[in-house]
Design a protein around this motif. Structure first.
Motif, mmCIF file in Angstrom:
data_model
loop_
_atom_site.group_PDB
_atom_site.id
_atom_site.type_symbol
_atom_site.label_atom_id
_atom_site.label_comp_id
_atom_site.label_asym_id
_atom_site.label_seq_id
_atom_site.Cartn_x
_atom_site.Cartn_y
_atom_site.Cartn_z
ATOM 1 N N GLN A 4 0.399 -3.077 -17.914
ATOM 2 C CA GLN A 4 0.221 -3.399 -16.497
ATOM 3 C C GLN A 4 1.579 -3.477 -15.798
ATOM 4 O O GLN A 4 2.556 -3.967 -16.357
ATOM 5 C CB GLN A 4 -0.505 -4.729 -16.310
ATOM 6 N N VAL A 5 1.605 -2.990 -14.553
ATOM 7 C CA VAL A 5 2.785 -3.098 -13.700
ATOM 8 C C VAL A 5 2.704 -4.437 -12.982
ATOM 9 O O VAL A 5 1.676 -4.765 -12.385
ATOM 10 C CB VAL A 5 2.840 -1.935 -12.676
ATOM 11 N N HIS A 62 -0.701 4.159 -4.812
ATOM 12 C CA HIS A 62 -0.548 5.084 -5.935
ATOM 13 C C HIS A 62 -0.953 4.531 -7.298
ATOM 14 O O HIS A 62 -1.154 5.313 -8.236
ATOM 15 C CB HIS A 62 0.891 5.575 -5.993
ATOM 16 N N LEU A 63 -1.057 3.230 -7.417
ATOM 17 C CA LEU A 63 -1.468 2.607 -8.674
ATOM 18 C C LEU A 63 -2.851 1.986 -8.485
ATOM 19 O O LEU A 63 -3.339 1.873 -7.365
ATOM 20 C CB LEU A 63 -0.452 1.543 -9.097
ATOM 21 N N VAL A 64 -3.454 1.568 -9.574
ATOM 22 C CA VAL A 64 -4.782 0.966 -9.526
ATOM 23 C C VAL A 64 -4.626 -0.553 -9.574
ATOM 24 O O VAL A 64 -4.101 -1.086 -10.567
ATOM 25 C CB VAL A 64 -5.642 1.450 -10.716
ATOM 26 N N PRO A 65 -5.046 -1.273 -8.520
ATOM 27 C CA PRO A 65 -4.919 -2.730 -8.532
ATOM 28 C C PRO A 65 -5.733 -3.360 -9.669
ATOM 29 O O PRO A 65 -6.830 -2.900 -9.985
ATOM 30 C CB PRO A 65 -5.482 -3.151 -7.165
ATOM 31 N N VAL A 66 -5.167 -4.388 -10.275
ATOM 32 C CA VAL A 66 -5.844 -5.159 -11.315
ATOM 33 C C VAL A 66 -6.296 -6.464 -10.667
ATOM 34 O O VAL A 66 -5.471 -7.151 -10.057
ATOM 35 C CB VAL A 66 -4.896 -5.444 -12.505
ATOM 36 N N PHE A 110 -0.965 -4.063 -11.387
ATOM 37 C CA PHE A 110 -1.517 -2.717 -11.241
ATOM 38 C C PHE A 110 -1.516 -2.049 -12.599
ATOM 39 O O PHE A 110 -0.855 -2.491 -13.522
ATOM 40 C CB PHE A 110 -0.635 -1.883 -10.297
ATOM 41 N N ARG A 111 -2.235 -0.946 -12.667
ATOM 42 C CA ARG A 111 -2.152 -0.076 -13.838
ATOM 43 C C ARG A 111 -1.949 1.343 -13.333
ATOM 44 O O ARG A 111 -2.257 1.664 -12.187
ATOM 45 C CB ARG A 111 -3.365 -0.204 -14.742
#
Length: 143
Positions: free
Chosen positions: A87-88, A73-77, A140-141
């Motif tokens: 950032q998560v 569900h989140l965008v990997p950094v 993540f973002r």
């Protein structure tokens, strides 16, 4: 420069009491609940209902359920990318344990800080000290 909207939302949760599996600003939240609350404000309805989970940060073995959900569900950094506010952060609290703690980077640069829900303390903002930083396993973002 203005702070990212994710950080502004998270700051409103500061002082929310710690309540395991809760996600209600001002009433109660755990670390996942904080991230869920930010998601709801940014994106509306949550994409899935989290399963029941224990509060044991030292839980060993098993699946990386939290990491897998974050990846869905989140965008990997990328690991080589710089830390950036908003950032998560996903933490593994102990070697051999599953990754089970989340926070939101609130301040990047020389005085890095993050907002998270911490047992017995509620939602707080903490320095991202070397011991905390060493426990980050993924970033993540929000989409």
């Amino acid at each position: 420069m203005d702070e990212p909207s994710e950080v502004a939302i998270a700051r409103r949760w500061l002082g929310t009491p710690y309540v395991h599996q809760a996600a209600a600003e001002g009433a109660g939240a755990d670390c996942l609940g904080l991230i869920r609350g930010i998601w709801r404000e940014l994106n509306g309805t949550e994409p899935e209902e989290p399963p029941a989970y224990t509060g044991d940060w030292a839980e060993c073995g098993g699946e990386e359920t939290l990491w897998q959900a974050a990846t869905r569900h989140l965008v990997p950094v990328p690991a080589e990318a710089e830390l950036a506010a908003g950032q998560v952060l996903l933490f593994r609290m102990r070697e051999g344990a599953i990754a089970k703690h989340l926070g939101l980077l609130s301040v990047a640069g020389a005085t890095q800080r993050f907002i998270h829900a911490y047992t017995y303390h509620g939602v707080i903002e903490s320095p991202l000290t070397p011991p905390w930083k060493a426990r980050i396993v993924a970033r993540f973002r929000f989409p």
